[in-house]
Design a protein around this motif. Structure first.
Motif, mmCIF file in Angstrom:
data_model
loop_
_atom_site.group_PDB
_atom_site.id
_atom_site.type_symbol
_atom_site.label_atom_id
_atom_site.label_comp_id
_atom_site.label_asym_id
_atom_site.label_seq_id
_atom_site.Cartn_x
_atom_site.Cartn_y
_atom_site.Cartn_z
ATOM 1 N N ASP A 103 0.812 -1.213 0.000
ATOM 2 C CA ASP A 103 0.000 0.000 0.000
ATOM 3 C C ASP A 103 0.850 1.270 0.000
ATOM 4 O O ASP A 103 0.401 2.318 -0.465
ATOM 5 N N SER A 172 -1.387 3.829 -2.083
ATOM 6 C CA SER A 172 -2.806 3.588 -2.331
ATOM 7 C C SER A 172 -3.635 4.630 -1.588
ATOM 8 O O SER A 172 -3.148 5.272 -0.647
ATOM 9 N N GLU A 173 -4.878 4.785 -1.999
ATOM 10 C CA GLU A 173 -5.773 5.710 -1.295
ATOM 11 C C GLU A 173 -5.921 5.315 0.162
ATOM 12 O O GLU A 173 -5.962 6.162 1.048
ATOM 13 N N VAL A 174 -6.006 4.010 0.412
ATOM 14 C CA VAL A 174 -6.136 3.499 1.773
ATOM 15 C C VAL A 174 -4.959 3.978 2.628
ATOM 16 O O VAL A 174 -5.129 4.450 3.750
ATOM 17 N N GLN A 178 -5.033 6.463 5.780
ATOM 18 C CA GLN A 178 -4.496 5.944 7.036
ATOM 19 C C GLN A 178 -3.444 6.888 7.629
ATOM 20 O O GLN A 178 -3.346 7.035 8.832
#
Length: 182
Positions: A103, A172-174, A178
């Protein structure tokens, strides 16, 4: 990620100093604060402010259970092995950042090639958040060790490349959410 927890080591334990990646030892009775418990390792901070990584195999020194590698699929064809590779790489974390290396955008490629033995050769191309990162060889070793333990893997080559250089846009967008970057 685990909540911050103060722990007294129950035995001497080998550690890796963060951010330089040098090995060291903490002695029994040392008080540490659990900073991160993600993937297969623990990041702790000593009373002197030193951040260190403790391997899952030494989890007992923290009063914790070691992490166990779990695969997604049991087949050993190249497609299944690749799927498992990506999943285990999601269990590898930069010890300073609570986001896995996939990620974070550190893994550029995963290539699985069948070999005559009926197993597979795995090649990984990855980068680091910063050139010269002292933890780079440690993270590289974590990737290699995790993939080597998968069913159907005969050999692993993890190549660290610095071109193209890593940037926040690769996350990643996640991961961005986060880390509060959105």
């Amino acid at each position: 990620m685990a909540a911050r927890e103060t722990i007294t080591l129950t035995r001497d334990v080998n550690v890796v100093m963060i951010p330089d990646g040098n090995p060291s030892t903490l002695t029994q009775g040392t008080v540490v604060t659990l900073h991160q418990s993600l993937g297969n390792n623990y990041t702790v901070v000593t009373d002197y402010g030193h951040m260190v990584r403790i391997a899952s195999a030494d989890a007992d020194a923290l009063g914790k259970e070691p992490h166990h590698l779990e695969t997604v699929v049991t087949e050993t064809d190249p497609e299944s092995v690749e799927k498992n590779c990506w999943e285990v790489m999601k269990t590898v974390y930069d010890p300073e950042i609570p986001v896995n290396i996939v990620d974070l955008g550190l893994v550029y490629g995963c290539y699985v090639t069948p070999v005559e033995s009926g197993k597979n050769r795995v090649q990984i191309q990855m980068t680091l958040t910063a050139p010269g990162c002292g933890m780079g060889p440690v993270i590289q070793g974590d990737v290699e060790k995790s993939i080597r333990a998968l069913p159907g893997v005969e050999s692993v080559d993890v190549e660290v490349v610095l071109d193209p250089p890593w940037s926040r846009e690769m996350m990643s967008e996640v991961a961005q959410v986060q880390l509060g970057l959105f």
